[in-house]
Write a protein that holds these residues in place. Structure first.
Motif, short mmCIF file in Angstrom:
data_model
loop_
_atom_site.label_atom_id
_atom_site.label_comp_id
_atom_site.label_asym_id
_atom_site.label_seq_id
_atom_site.Cartn_x
_atom_site.Cartn_y
_atom_site.Cartn_z
N THR A 51 0.83 -1.20 0.00
CA THR A 51 0.00 0.00 0.00
C THR A 51 0.87 1.25 0.00
O THR A 51 1.78 1.38 0.83
CB THR A 51 -0.92 0.02 1.24
OG1 THR A 51 -1.70 -1.18 1.27
CG2 THR A 51 -1.85 1.22 1.20
N VAL A 64 -1.48 8.39 -12.36
CA VAL A 64 -0.75 7.50 -11.45
C VAL A 64 0.05 6.50 -12.30
O VAL A 64 -0.48 5.89 -13.23
CB VAL A 64 -1.73 6.74 -10.54
CG1 VAL A 64 -0.97 5.86 -9.56
CG2 VAL A 64 -2.63 7.74 -9.78
N THR A 66 3.67 3.58 -12.19
CA THR A 66 4.56 2.78 -11.35
C THR A 66 5.75 2.30 -12.16
O THR A 66 5.72 2.26 -13.40
CB THR A 66 3.80 1.59 -10.73
OG1 THR A 66 4.64 0.95 -9.76
CG2 THR A 66 3.40 0.57 -11.79
N PHE A 83 -3.70 -3.78 -9.43
CA PHE A 83 -3.66 -2.53 -8.69
C PHE A 83 -5.07 -2.02 -8.45
O PHE A 83 -5.94 -2.11 -9.33
CB PHE A 83 -2.86 -1.47 -9.46
CG PHE A 83 -1.37 -1.65 -9.42
CD1 PHE A 83 -0.60 -0.94 -8.51
CD2 PHE A 83 -0.74 -2.53 -10.29
CE1 PHE A 83 0.78 -1.10 -8.47
CE2 PHE A 83 0.64 -2.70 -10.26
CZ PHE A 83 1.41 -1.97 -9.35
N LEU A 85 -6.96 1.57 -6.86
CA LEU A 85 -6.79 2.94 -6.40
C LEU A 85 -8.04 3.36 -5.64
O LEU A 85 -9.17 3.17 -6.12
CB LEU A 85 -6.54 3.89 -7.57
CG LEU A 85 -5.13 3.88 -8.18
CD1 LEU A 85 -4.82 2.56 -8.85
CD2 LEU A 85 -4.97 5.02 -9.19
N VAL A 117 -0.69 3.48 -14.42
CA VAL A 117 -1.64 2.63 -13.70
C VAL A 117 -3.06 3.08 -14.03
O VAL A 117 -3.90 2.29 -14.46
CB VAL A 117 -1.38 2.66 -12.19
CG1 VAL A 117 -2.42 1.82 -11.45
CG2 VAL A 117 0.03 2.18 -11.87
N VAL A 129 -2.95 3.61 -3.15
CA VAL A 129 -2.67 2.65 -4.23
C VAL A 129 -2.33 1.32 -3.58
O VAL A 129 -1.46 1.25 -2.70
CB VAL A 129 -1.52 3.13 -5.12
CG1 VAL A 129 -1.25 2.13 -6.24
CG2 VAL A 129 -1.82 4.52 -5.69
N VAL A 146 5.70 4.35 -6.75
CA VAL A 146 4.51 4.86 -7.42
C VAL A 146 4.65 6.36 -7.57
O VAL A 146 5.06 7.05 -6.63
CB VAL A 146 3.22 4.50 -6.65
CG1 VAL A 146 2.02 5.23 -7.22
CG2 VAL A 146 2.99 2.99 -6.68
#
Length: 199
Positions: A51, A64, A66, A83, A85, A117, A129, A146
């Protein structure tokens, strides 16, 4: 917060405050040397959750992304790392899967490559996330860094103009002359009068 936070970028790594995990193992060796800050957390043959919590954000739209690095050029990474959100109330903003079996390649920042993402709209100040285990338990879900970026919101479409009143044909003015009643001729009859007038 600034008056115009558009373009604000924040990166949260798997070793930073704001990152937590259960079930993942830390990897900090030659296999993670090209990861953000040289280390990752990864998970296989079990269940767990990693997290990243971003706090004190301005409401708005956020991109977002990663990054990750796995053993043997990601050969044993999941093709569907899941993933989720969420906002600070726990409401789900987006869910997606990332193919971590290949290196990220969409764009570069902070000396690394990143993949998207999701892009989400945040109405309050916390974005969470989460990453969990993949569908194939033999493959790794990899938790590295992230990255979030505040982006410009799409402008609201203009309001529809008010409807025009219905068009009606103007009343044609009369073409006939004004009506005049006929004049009646009145005839008055008088008898002959004797000279000297009546008695």
């Amino acid at each position: 917060p600034t008056d115009d936070p558009t373009g604000m970028v924040e990166i949260l790594d798997n070793g930073d405050v704001g990152f937590t995990q259960t079930g993942f193992s830390s990897m900090n060796n030659q296999y993670s040397a090209n990861a953000f800050n040289g280390d990752v957390h990864h998970l296989r043959l079990g269940s767990g959750v990693a997290t990243w919590t971003f706090a004190d954000l301005e409401p708005g739209d956020y991109h977002v992304a990663t990054t990750w690095q796995g053993k043997y050029d990601n050969r044993y990474n999941a093709v569907d790392a899941p993933f989720t959100l969420l906002d600070g109330t726990g409401s789900v903003l987006a869910t997606t899967t990332i193919n971590q079996n290949m290196a990220p390649s969409e764009f570069e920042d902070a000396g690394l490559r990143w993949d998207t993402v999701a892009t989400v709209s945040l109405s309050q100040g916390t974005l969470v996330v989460k990453l969990t285990e993949a569908s194939d338990p033999n493959l790794y879900s990899v938790a590295d860094a992230v990255r979030i970026e505040r982006i410009a919101s799409d402008p609201a479409p203009p309001a529809d103009p008010p409807a025009d009143p219905p068009v009606t044909d103007p009343v044609d003015p009369p073409t006939d002359p004004p009506y005049e009643p006929p004049v009646e001729e009145v005839t008055y009859g008088f008898g002959l009068l004797e000279p000297g007038g009546p008695d």
